[in-house]
Scaffold this motif. Sequence first.
Motif, PDB file in Angstrom:
ATOM      1  N   TRP A 125       0.502  -1.450   0.147  1.00  0.00           N
ATOM      2  CA  TRP A 125      -0.081  -0.096   0.077  1.00  0.00           C
ATOM      3  C   TRP A 125       0.944   1.183  -0.060  1.00  0.00           C
ATOM      4  O   TRP A 125       0.813   1.935  -1.055  1.00  0.00           O
ATOM      5  N   ALA A 126       1.918   1.380   0.712  1.00  0.00           N
ATOM      6  CA  ALA A 126       2.881   2.810   0.977  1.00  0.00           C
ATOM      7  C   ALA A 126       3.820   2.997   0.235  1.00  0.00           C
ATOM      8  O   ALA A 126       3.911   3.989  -0.659  1.00  0.00           O
ATOM      9  N   LEU A 127       3.958   1.925  -0.535  1.00  0.00           N
ATOM     10  CA  LEU A 127       4.801   2.211  -2.653  1.00  0.00           C
ATOM     11  C   LEU A 127       3.498   2.768  -3.676  1.00  0.00           C
ATOM     12  O   LEU A 127       4.094   2.605  -4.685  1.00  0.00           O
ATOM     13  N   GLY A 143       7.257   8.390   0.719  1.00  0.00           N
ATOM     14  CA  GLY A 143       8.658   8.968   1.028  1.00  0.00           C
ATOM     15  C   GLY A 143       8.775   8.498  -0.716  1.00  0.00           C
ATOM     16  O   GLY A 143      10.362   9.541  -0.976  1.00  0.00           O
ATOM     17  N   ILE A 144       8.284   7.638  -1.003  1.00  0.00           N
ATOM     18  CA  ILE A 144       9.232   6.531  -1.851  1.00  0.00           C
ATOM     19  C   ILE A 144       8.479   6.473  -3.482  1.00  0.00           C
ATOM     20  O   ILE A 144       7.254   5.897  -2.866  1.00  0.00           O
ATOM     21  N   ARG A 179       8.574  -5.884  -6.625  1.00  0.00           N
ATOM     22  CA  ARG A 179       7.948  -6.368  -7.982  1.00  0.00           C
ATOM     23  C   ARG A 179       6.907  -5.626  -8.645  1.00  0.00           C
ATOM     24  O   ARG A 179       6.028  -5.474  -9.535  1.00  0.00           O
ATOM     25  N   GLY A 180       5.817  -6.304  -7.689  1.00  0.00           N
ATOM     26  CA  GLY A 180       4.264  -5.965  -7.561  1.00  0.00           C
ATOM     27  C   GLY A 180       4.181  -3.865  -7.270  1.00  0.00           C
ATOM     28  O   GLY A 180       3.261  -3.862  -7.846  1.00  0.00           O
ATOM     29  N   ALA A 181       5.579  -3.622  -7.024  1.00  0.00           N
ATOM     30  CA  ALA A 181       4.865  -1.917  -6.625  1.00  0.00           C
ATOM     31  C   ALA A 181       5.048  -1.329  -8.135  1.00  0.00           C
ATOM     32  O   ALA A 181       4.824  -0.117  -8.267  1.00  0.00           O
ATOM     33  N   VAL A 208       2.472  -1.493 -10.554  1.00  0.00           N
ATOM     34  CA  VAL A 208       1.138  -0.567 -10.103  1.00  0.00           C
ATOM     35  C   VAL A 208       2.282   0.389 -10.747  1.00  0.00           C
ATOM     36  O   VAL A 208       0.789   1.457 -11.308  1.00  0.00           O
ATOM     37  N   ALA A 209       2.736   0.950 -10.683  1.00  0.00           N
ATOM     38  CA  ALA A 209       3.640   2.061 -10.804  1.00  0.00           C
ATOM     39  C   ALA A 209       3.449   2.110 -12.519  1.00  0.00           C
ATOM     40  O   ALA A 209       3.391   3.458 -12.547  1.00  0.00           O
ATOM     41  N   SER A 210       3.760   1.665 -13.108  1.00  0.00           N
ATOM     42  CA  SER A 210       3.771   1.741 -15.269  1.00  0.00           C
ATOM     43  C   SER A 210       2.385   1.904 -15.704  1.00  0.00           C
ATOM     44  O   SER A 210       2.178   2.344 -16.090  1.00  0.00           O
TER      45      SER A 210
END
Length: 316
Positions: A158-160, A170-171, A306-308, A311-313
């Motif tokens: 969640w945080a990422l 903050g990442i 890897r999951g983060a 998601v970001a992509s």
Amino acid sequence: MTTPLKNIMILGATGSVGSPILTALLAEPAFAVTILTRASSSATFPQGIPVTSVSDAFTVSELTEAFRGQDAVVSAINTTAVTQDDLAFRIIDAALAAGVKRLIPSEFGTNNLDPRATELVPVYALKGKMLRYLIQKAESSNGALTYTSISCGSWLDWALSPTASGNFLGIDVKGRKATIYDSGCSRFSVTTSSNTGLAVARILQSPEKTANKQIFLSDFVTTPREIVKALERQTGEKFEIEERASGPEIKAQKERFEKGVFEATYPLLAISFVGDVDVGYDFEREQKVWNGELGLPRRTLDEVVRGAVEVASVVE
């Protein structure tokens, strides 16, 4: 407690922690799950799941009536709602009045009875006050009401997520940059959202073993710099690092909170993980961790990262 916990009511079912809890509860055929929601809520829920509505005031009398016939109540209401207007205490009073056997309060972070945590983050102090009240009520009920308190550290998945948390720690995975406070070597326990939800279901399946206990969860322990290094491995790119000291930020946010700005609690919560401040977040060093006893699947930093990245992509 020899009677199985069958009828389960969840509050905050669509929130960051409530959603994975609801998923885990619905996956257990032995549970009859009911969702409690505000009358004004526009949230949508899975078809076929009973939904009970109460007014936005969440009065004790309304909650008591809603809780009748429920073996367990799981509160996953968000931090802002549950720590204001004494809602957490009304939930406890209503659970006791309605004959609820097990209450899981809305915690899912640190050990809210640890003075290191409560002195740094005001919301931890508020939740600690709630937990002490729940413990006292459970003790005085002579076993009629029991509780399980869950501390799971950070939900790093969640945080990422930029959409779910706004880059809480903050990442910035998509922007390939990070703010590192102090040494960046603060160690904290991580439990994925899915394992947090599964832990709730497993706790309710083992009512005797988990009654009147603080349950600590930890999929793994990591640091901000380890997270950034893992992200760099996964992306093949270097992250831009901004180094900052946590002290001035802590001072500024505490002053904001004291002036009545409740939102200041969220930067303090983030710094409690990533700054060089000891709030007892290394559960594997300080506490009994229940992942093994609850049969939770193993999760790793690289898996979460890897999951983060995936998601970001897809975030615009």
